[in-house]
Design an enzyme around this catalytic site. Structure first.
Site, PDB file in Angstrom:
ATOM      1  N   GLU A  94       0.830  -1.199   0.000  1.00 52.53           N
ATOM      2  CA  GLU A  94       0.000   0.000   0.000  1.00 52.53           C
ATOM      3  C   GLU A  94       0.867   1.253   0.000  1.00 52.53           C
ATOM      4  O   GLU A  94       0.475   2.290  -0.526  1.00 52.53           O
ATOM      5  CB  GLU A  94      -0.936  -0.007   1.218  1.00 52.53           C
TER       6      GLU A  94
ATOM      7  N   HIS B 218       6.957 -26.964   3.211  1.00 56.82           N
ATOM      8  CA  HIS B 218       6.146 -28.038   2.627  1.00 56.82           C
ATOM      9  C   HIS B 218       5.070 -27.476   1.708  1.00 56.82           C
ATOM     10  O   HIS B 218       4.100 -28.170   1.391  1.00 56.82           O
ATOM     11  CB  HIS B 218       5.522 -28.876   3.749  1.00 56.82           C
TER      12      HIS B 218
ATOM     13  N   LYS C  69     -13.876   1.606  -4.156  1.00 58.74           N
ATOM     14  CA  LYS C  69     -14.888   2.055  -3.191  1.00 58.74           C
ATOM     15  C   LYS C  69     -15.976   2.870  -3.884  1.00 58.74           C
ATOM     16  O   LYS C  69     -17.169   2.691  -3.634  1.00 58.74           O
ATOM     17  CB  LYS C  69     -14.236   2.940  -2.121  1.00 58.74           C
TER      18      LYS C  69
END
Length: 550
Positions: A356, A387, A515
């Site tokens: 960000e 793994h 938004k």
């Protein structure tokens, strides 16, 4: 103000470009063989509790010389001074950047527009102390007279990631209170959390500076409705809700007593806000004294960052090495790999902190950059990652610099668990650096009884090229103070890179467009009418959603 220097136009960048031509042939095996003191030269200690080993990187003294020259040519030292002195270096929003003031344990004045912010910072800290002491001590009672047992922090982004990461990392220091974090606007998150708590003994922290954040306020209203379904009286909200906000009218309208509103300031960015009132959940989880220790640890790293010459400055060194890989080696991502299960959210926290901050394509002059900026940050705790994705780091076609972080002392010294964990920590960086050549692979196969044909067939797949770069960050133990050291170290690394890349690291306009469009689309979802106001893909998706719901 920050300078607006294009790094690619500096002499140091040109020198690094030329140096990279020969540096492509660097081999870590040779570098270590040629210099018995390499570890001593390319490692640094922070106090007595942290060792940063950067010797397993594809660098030599010439590389570092040019990188430090780049920092100087882009006037990094002036930028550091500008941030700490309260200049409005977040220029697109006209704000100072002073999360460092929140942990300024020296109480030296920090001025913003000529006013010392430290009295206000300390007043909020005192208020947090009083509040946490009352809740932890059982003095704060719910509406039926019972003490609080559960804290639900409702926030998103920096109002969630930081407190959640820290309370998990410091779980060994937890008291009797149960902590819950709700962030996602997906109703599942709040509903599943509310199943675990009792309205009579739950305290909700609503973390939203503006008290208008869509996700947070949607969850907050759902929590309040759930609470009132049992409590009944609106007046009881004041005993079970507190606000981390600056919008007193909205807080009061919600039903929260503004005496239980903890403010912070516009010079505190969301992803740097755990040091502020947003950290109230941390103080409640581990106690106010441990929260102060966290602040102290960050302040120690701040002092190191401000006062240490660039050549010995740990955040600067890590930042410059990152630039070397990002801009010259073409690495697109960095992995953060904590060998400590309590730190399982550390990489996710700095995924936000880094991406960000430095995920920008426009420079401080307002022009598109012609070079790479912020890397992709990811990671999981060791040994789980071994793994899962280490295969690609060891033998894949992408260069992925890694930070390995581990404590020497475990909070849970069960049997030989920690020795086994640490043996993997040491082994992985050694394997990544030095690999295993074909001759060694063939010798092992012969020893295992394979014939010549089998050896020839299998050997290519078992060769490890090595030369995969890593930093090893060894911490004596994860404590509130050392965690504060580590968080501030990574914060400053991000800042240094943003300065050199000539971008603004403290705004986040990239989150706004989605938004805005979501707010336009929301009323379109209220009925089953067909939508045709968007592109064909978005129209098709919305209409399919409505059809599925019907």
């Amino acid at each position: 103000m920050l300078k607006t220097i294009n790094p690619t136009q500096t002499q140091a960048w040109n020198a690094l470009t030329a140096h990279f031509e020969s540096a492509q042939d660097m081999d870590l095996k040779d570098l270590f063989a040629q210099d018995a003191a390499r570890f001593d030269k390319f490692s640094a200690r922070f106090g007595s509790d942290i060792l940063v080993d950067y010797s397993k990187n594809l660098i030599n003294e010439e590389t570092l010389k040019h990188l430090f020259a780049l920092a100087k040519e882009t006037e990094l030292s002036a930028a550091i001074k500008a941030m700490f002195s309260g200049e409005a270096i977040n220029q697109t929003e006209g704000r100072a950047v002073l999360h460092t003031a929140l942990r300024n344990r020296s109480n030296q004045p920090v001025l913003v527009d000529g006013e010392d912010v430290m009295p206000a910072v300390n007043a909020v800290l005192e208020k947090m102390k009083s509040f946490t002491d009352r809740v932890i001590g059982g003095e704060w009672k719910g509406y039926t007279g019972k003490a609080i047992t559960d804290i639900v922090n409702i926030g998103i982004g920096g109002s969630d990631l930081g407190p959640y990461m820290v309370t998990e990392a410091l779980a060994p220091y937890k008291n009797h209170l149960n902590l819950h974090f709700v962030s996602n606007v997906d109703g599942t998150h709040i509903v599943e959390t509310l199943k675990k708590v009792d309205p009579e003994t739950t305290l909700f922290l609503i973390a939203s500076k503006t008290f208008t954040t869509q996700e947070t306020m949607t969850n907050a209203h759902t929590a309040r409705d759930w609470f009132l379904a049992t409590a009944g009286d609106q007046a009881h909200v004041a005993k079970h809700f507190a606000a981390l906000s600056t919008n007193a009218p909205a807080v009061s309208e919600f039903g929260i007593d503004t005496d239980n509103m903890f403010e912070f300031w516009d010079w505190v960015g969301g992803r740097y806000s755990l040091w502020s009132a947003i950290g109230l959940s941390i103080a409640l989880a581990v106690g106010y004294d441990n929260f102060v220790e966290l602040l102290e640890g960050a302040h120690e790293m701040d002092n190191h960052f401000v006062s240490t010459e660039l050549e010995s400055n740990i955040p600067v060194i890590l930042a410059l090495i990152g630039i070397w890989y990002n801009n010259f080696h073409g690495a697109e991502s960095e992995a953060i790999l904590p060998y400590d299960q309590y730190m399982h959210r550390f990489a996710a926290y700095f995924q936000q902190g880094n991406m960000e901050s430095n995920g920008k394509y426009v420079d401080r002059n307002g022009n598109p950059v012609t070079y790479q900026t912020g890397p992709i940050i990811w990671g999981e705790p060791g040994t789980n990652g071994q793994h899962a994705f280490y295969q690609l780091i060891h033998q894949g076609t992408k260069l992925i610099p890694c930070d390995f972080i581990a404590p020497a002392v475990s909070h849970n010294p069960a049997g030989d668990h920690h020795q086994k964990l640490m043996s993997n920590f040491f082994a992985q960086t050694e394997a990544l650096a030095f690999g295993k050549n074909e001759a060694t692979v063939k010798a092992e196969l012969v020893k295992a009884g394979k014939n010549a044909e089998e050896v020839a067939a299998i050997a290519p797949f078992k060769v490890f090229e090595g030369n995969r770069p890593t930093n090893s960050i060894l911490v004596k133990q994860i404590t509130p103070r050392t965690l504060g050291n580590l968080i501030a170290m990574y914060e400053h690394k991000i800042f240094v890179q943003g300065v050199i890349w000539n971008i603004f690291s403290f705004d986040q306009w990239g989150v706004e467009l989605g938004k805005q469009l979501a707010n336009q689309i929301l009323p379109e979802l209220a009925d089953d009418s067909e939508i045709s106001s968007h592109d064909s893909s978005t129209n098709g998706l919305i209409n399919a959603f409505k059809a599925f719901k019907a």
